[in-house]
Design an enzyme around this catalytic site. Structure first.
Site, short mmCIF file in Angstrom:
data_model
loop_
_atom_site.label_atom_id
_atom_site.label_comp_id
_atom_site.label_asym_id
_atom_site.label_seq_id
_atom_site.Cartn_x
_atom_site.Cartn_y
_atom_site.Cartn_z
N CYS A 376 23.74 42.21 38.99
CA CYS A 376 24.79 42.98 39.33
C CYS A 376 25.67 42.72 40.34
CB CYS A 376 24.30 44.42 39.48
SG CYS A 376 25.36 45.49 39.95
N CYS A 379 25.47 44.86 43.52
CA CYS A 379 24.32 44.54 44.30
C CYS A 379 24.60 43.38 45.20
CB CYS A 379 23.27 44.48 43.35
SG CYS A 379 22.68 45.95 42.68
#
Length: 456
Positions: A376, A379
């Site tokens: 991600c 993230c």
């Protein structure tokens, strides 16, 4: 995204002369910008629509009907893949001029009220009449409506708005509430408020112009062509292949768009100065932090794979990429990428470990845990601040941990750990097992530290 239809040469439905049109526009020669192309020889004809003529053509659901230079009917043999290759290195101005020349009054610019002002400026510089349309979802920011008004006055045009079906909106809100999209995703609301109105608008056209760029979402929009036969929507004649889609700024960098807007001194959405980059409906749009991608401000509560509303579904390269461009995602939702938050100051929790943390009601130390997926991009973007947070809390009595919540663990994380999108951050106080979810999209170390200190 709001979308709209208008003509640069029509005021209250009447056609003005090309000379009076040019007199209304800002002077750009003093700025060293290319002058509008000379269209003084183009014949402009006003048309009076009788009942008979209206009966011969489908009614176009727009605020006004406009007349542009007469154009030859589109040849059946048009090769738009070949044309797209020929225009690959062309300037947006040349592409815009080609589109307006080819389709005349049967093409319109989709205006969202953000950087799409650049499209209007390119259209103005061609010297040709142009139409503009916008989707008014009923949920736009006040600043966006103010921009619409400023743009109409600046260009001397009337934007033609398309609205969602009132019965459909009423049914959605009565059955599911005003903010159901926070619970079950934005697709249903976008379909009612945006996609279906767009479908109705495009049925009155043979071509449309959008502000899509490849750098808006490198993982999903990296193969946007300059021009294409639209595979998703139908045009005036109906059926597959009846609508052509133009993307004049597909190859333009976002910074270059803004340099152009500043040089031309045109109106822009005031939300841009407040940290908003990609602007849609008010409940679904937030400002982004420095270094964050522009699409992170849209539908922030969802996974990055959902950051499309459906207007440009045909141009999404690969939805399985989750919009991050960071590697292939396996069938179980995990990805073949290196792990993140990898430091001795951050505890890596297994499934039994996080389950035990959920059961403890009298834990000795509070915990802060990030639910993440290493593929991600959001993230990855917060890795530095989370590692710094762990360093600052190393001797404070607060444990800092991570739990990988994608793949086989995603259903568990959604059910038991309040996972809505990656990353999700939870704080476990000392005297209760119920975790507290971090509510903000601000993931810098100071914001995270303030959240911890308020609850420890």
């Amino acid at each position: 995204m709001a979308l709209a239809f208008t003509s640069s040469s029509v005021i209250h439905g009447s056609l003005s002369s090309s000379s009076s049109y040019e007199q209304q526009q800002p002077k750009v020669s003093q700025m060293g910008i290319t002058q509008p192309m000379d269209r003084s020889r183009i014949p402009l004809k006003a048309v009076n629509f009788t009942q008979r003529s209206l009966a011969m053509k489908p009614l176009v659901p727009l605020a006004a009907t406009i007349v542009a230079p007469e154009v030859e009917e589109k040849a059946e043999t048009d090769d738009y893949e070949k044309l797209a290759k020929e225009l690959t290195n062309a300037s947006p101005l040349k592409i815009m001029d080609k589109a307006l020349e080819k389709f005349g009054s049967e093409i319109a610019i989709a205006f969202s009220g953000a950087e799409d002002v650049a499209l209007l400026e390119y259209a103005r510089l061609t010297g040709r009449p142009f139409r503009v349309f916008s989707l008014d979802t009923g949920r736009l920011n006040p600043e966006t409506y103010q921009l619409f008004d400023a743009v109409e006055k600046h260009y001397g045009i009337h934007i033609e708005y398309m609205f969602p079906d009132a019965v459909e909106v009423q049914a959605l809100v009565r059955n599911k509430g005003l903010y159901s999209f926070y619970e079950d995703g934005h697709q249903e609301c976008c379909r009612i408020r945006k996609v279906r109105p767009l479908r109705r608008a495009l049925k009155g056209l043979r071509a449309w112009i959008t502000g899509q760029r490849k750098d808006q979402s490198p993982g999903t929009r990296s193969e946007i062509p300059i021009v294409q036969v639209d595979p998703s929507f139908e045009g005036l004649d109906g059926g597959v292949g009846s609508l052509v889609k133009w993307n004049p700024v597909a190859n333009v960098d976002g910074n270059d768009i803004w340099n152009f807007l500043r040089a031309m001194n045109v109106p822009v959405n005031s939300l841009h100065s407040q940290g908003y980059v990609s602007i849609g409906c008010e409940p679904c749009t937030r400002a982004v932090l420095p270094g964050q991608h522009e699409r992170e401000g849209r539908w922030w509560w969802e996974d990055s794979k959902a950051k499309e509303c459906g207007l440009h579904k045909a141009n999404i390269k690969d939805e399985s990429m989750n919009g991050n461009g960071n590697g292939a995602v396996h069938a179980n939702g995990s990805a073949a990428v290196a792990d993140i938050f990898d430091t001795n100051d951050i505890v890596s929790l297994s499934r039994p470990g996080i389950e035990n943390l959920l059961k403890l009601e009298n834990r000795r130390e509070p915990w802060i845990v990030v639910l993440y997926a290493p593929w991600c991009q959001f993230c990855q973007a917060m890795e530095g601040s989370y590692v710094e947070l762990a360093e600052k809390l190393a001797s404070s009595g607060v444990k800092v941990a991570k739990f990988r919540g994608d793949g086989e663990q995603k259903a568990f994380a959604q059910k038991e750990l309040q996972l809505g999108s990656f990353p999700t951050i939870l704080f476990f106080p000392r005297h209760t097992s119920q975790p507290i979810k971090y509510p903000s999209v601000k993931r810098d170390v100071d914001s995270l530290l303030a959240f911890v200190n308020a609850l420890r």
